[in-house]
Design an enzyme around this catalytic site. Structure first.
Site, PDB file in Angstrom:
ATOM      1  N   ASP A 121       0.866  -1.170   0.000  1.00  0.00           N
ATOM      2  CA  ASP A 121       0.000   0.000   0.000  1.00  0.00           C
ATOM      3  C   ASP A 121       0.903   1.220   0.000  1.00  0.00           C
ATOM      4  OD1 ASP A 121      -2.110   2.007   0.800  1.00  0.00           O
ATOM      5  OD2 ASP A 121      -3.279   0.180   1.078  1.00  0.00           O
ATOM      6  N   ASN A 131      -5.976  -5.178  -5.560  1.00  0.00           N
ATOM      7  CA  ASN A 131      -7.114  -4.585  -4.874  1.00  0.00           C
ATOM      8  C   ASN A 131      -7.055  -3.064  -4.792  1.00  0.00           C
ATOM      9  OD1 ASN A 131      -9.363  -4.551  -2.718  1.00  0.00           O
ATOM     10  ND2 ASN A 131      -7.611  -3.661  -1.631  1.00  0.00           N
ATOM     11  N   TYR A 153     -14.029   5.801 -13.051  1.00  0.00           N
ATOM     12  CA  TYR A 153     -14.127   4.618 -12.193  1.00  0.00           C
ATOM     13  C   TYR A 153     -14.870   3.499 -12.917  1.00  0.00           C
ATOM     14  CZ  TYR A 153     -14.782   1.828  -7.965  1.00  0.00           C
ATOM     15  OH  TYR A 153     -14.751   0.811  -7.037  1.00  0.00           O
ATOM     16  N   LYS A 185     -13.254  -0.081 -14.183  1.00  0.00           N
ATOM     17  CA  LYS A 185     -13.744  -1.365 -13.695  1.00  0.00           C
ATOM     18  C   LYS A 185     -14.276  -2.243 -14.830  1.00  0.00           C
ATOM     19  CE  LYS A 185     -12.674  -0.630  -9.413  1.00  0.00           C
ATOM     20  NZ  LYS A 185     -11.548  -1.369  -8.788  1.00  0.00           N
ATOM     21  N   ILE A 238     -19.326  -1.356   0.319  1.00  0.00           N
ATOM     22  CA  ILE A 238     -18.783  -2.132   1.435  1.00  0.00           C
ATOM     23  C   ILE A 238     -18.395  -1.186   2.561  1.00  0.00           C
ATOM     24  CG2 ILE A 238     -16.991  -3.763   2.145  1.00  0.00           C
ATOM     25  CD1 ILE A 238     -18.962  -4.927   0.100  1.00  0.00           C
ATOM     26  N   THR A 265     -16.180   0.165   4.581  1.00  0.00           N
ATOM     27  CA  THR A 265     -14.744   0.354   4.769  1.00  0.00           C
ATOM     28  C   THR A 265     -14.490   1.722   5.380  1.00  0.00           C
ATOM     29  OG1 THR A 265     -14.433   1.352   2.589  1.00  0.00           O
ATOM     30  CG2 THR A 265     -14.287  -1.067   2.730  1.00  0.00           C
TER      31      THR A 265
END
Length: 251
Positions: free
Chosen positions: A38, A91, A157, A161, A190, A192
């Site tokens: 990361d 990811n 985005y 994707k 999600i 997060t």
């Protein structure tokens, strides 16, 4: 479901928080040596400590996925630490500003594409040769529900994707007979830190009701499917796109 990843080395990008962290924790608990990658090295070290506290083994390689050299170095680091690379989860991703397509700033477009699409290619460019050297392995690319549907004011985005799915399917076809499987996972919204930090409780509630299950998902629900796809239990699955969306795309 428990997985057996003893003796395997995994590289997870965007692993400092959220979905990436959940995947790294599950891989570590299942016996894999996990390379936590990361931009935030300190947050990566916190995930390493969590894995170690549960008896697992992990290490840090801080990197920007939009830098091809950094992705090569991440794979080489994983090989040095584990002997071979057997699994990879691409990811890392960002959202970008919410702007209509006809007004979208070109610099923001490039940044989202660089991380969400080019970054996956850069990862796979070096991960695939490493997996071939190891005799085979598995890659999971983190797409989104927006890999299959549109979403207003999110042009780069959505484009990234969708493109990621084409990249996934193409690589899966190319390497299917050489023991390398490549799949994609498509989460809906999600819970997060990134989501909760940037949205009000009212907005989160509005997002929840967009899912037929009436809630947003958890990182662990995405991790379970991801680790299954990485495992030998998914040995006949490649080139596929698997949703974790609470029914979002069902209507």
């Amino acid at each position: 479901m428990r997985f057996d990843f003893e003796g395997k080395t995994a590289l997870v990008t965007g692993a400092a928080s959220g979905i990436g962290r959940a995947i790294a924790l599950e891989l570590g608990a299942s016996g894999a040596l996990v390379v936590i990658s990361d931009l935030d090295a300190e947050a990566c070290r916190s995930v390493v400590e969590e894995i170690a506290a549960n008896g697992g083994n992990a290490c840090v390689f801080a990197a920007d996925v939009s830098d091809e050299d950094a992705m090569r170095e991440a794979v080489e680091f994983a090989q040095r630490k584990g002997g071979d690379l057997h699994m990879a989860v691409n990811n890392a991703g960002i959202g970008g500003p919410s702007v209509p397509t006809g007004e979208y700033p070109a610099a923001d477009w490039r940044r989202v594409i660089d991380i969400n699409l080019n970054g996956v290619f850069y990862g796979m460019r070096w991960q695939i040769p490493a997996l071939l050297r190891a005799g085979g392995g598995s890659i999971v690319n983190m797409s989104s529900i927006l890999g299959s549907v549109g979403f207003a004011k999110a042009a780069p985005y959505v484009a990234a994707k969708h493109g990621l799915l084409g990249l996934t399917r193409t690589a899966a076809m190319e390497y299917a007979q050489q023991g390398v499987r490549v799949n994609a996972v498509g989460p809906a919204f999600i819970n997060t830190p990134l989501l909760s930090a940037n949205l009000s409780p009212e907005t989160l509630e509005a997002l929840a009701v967009m899912h037929p299950m009436g809630r947003i998902g958890t990182p662990e629900e995405v991790s379970g499917l991801t680790c299954f796809l990485l495992s030998n239990r998914a040995s006949f699955i490649t080139g596929s796109y698997h949703l974790v969306d609470g029914g979002y795309t069902a209507p």
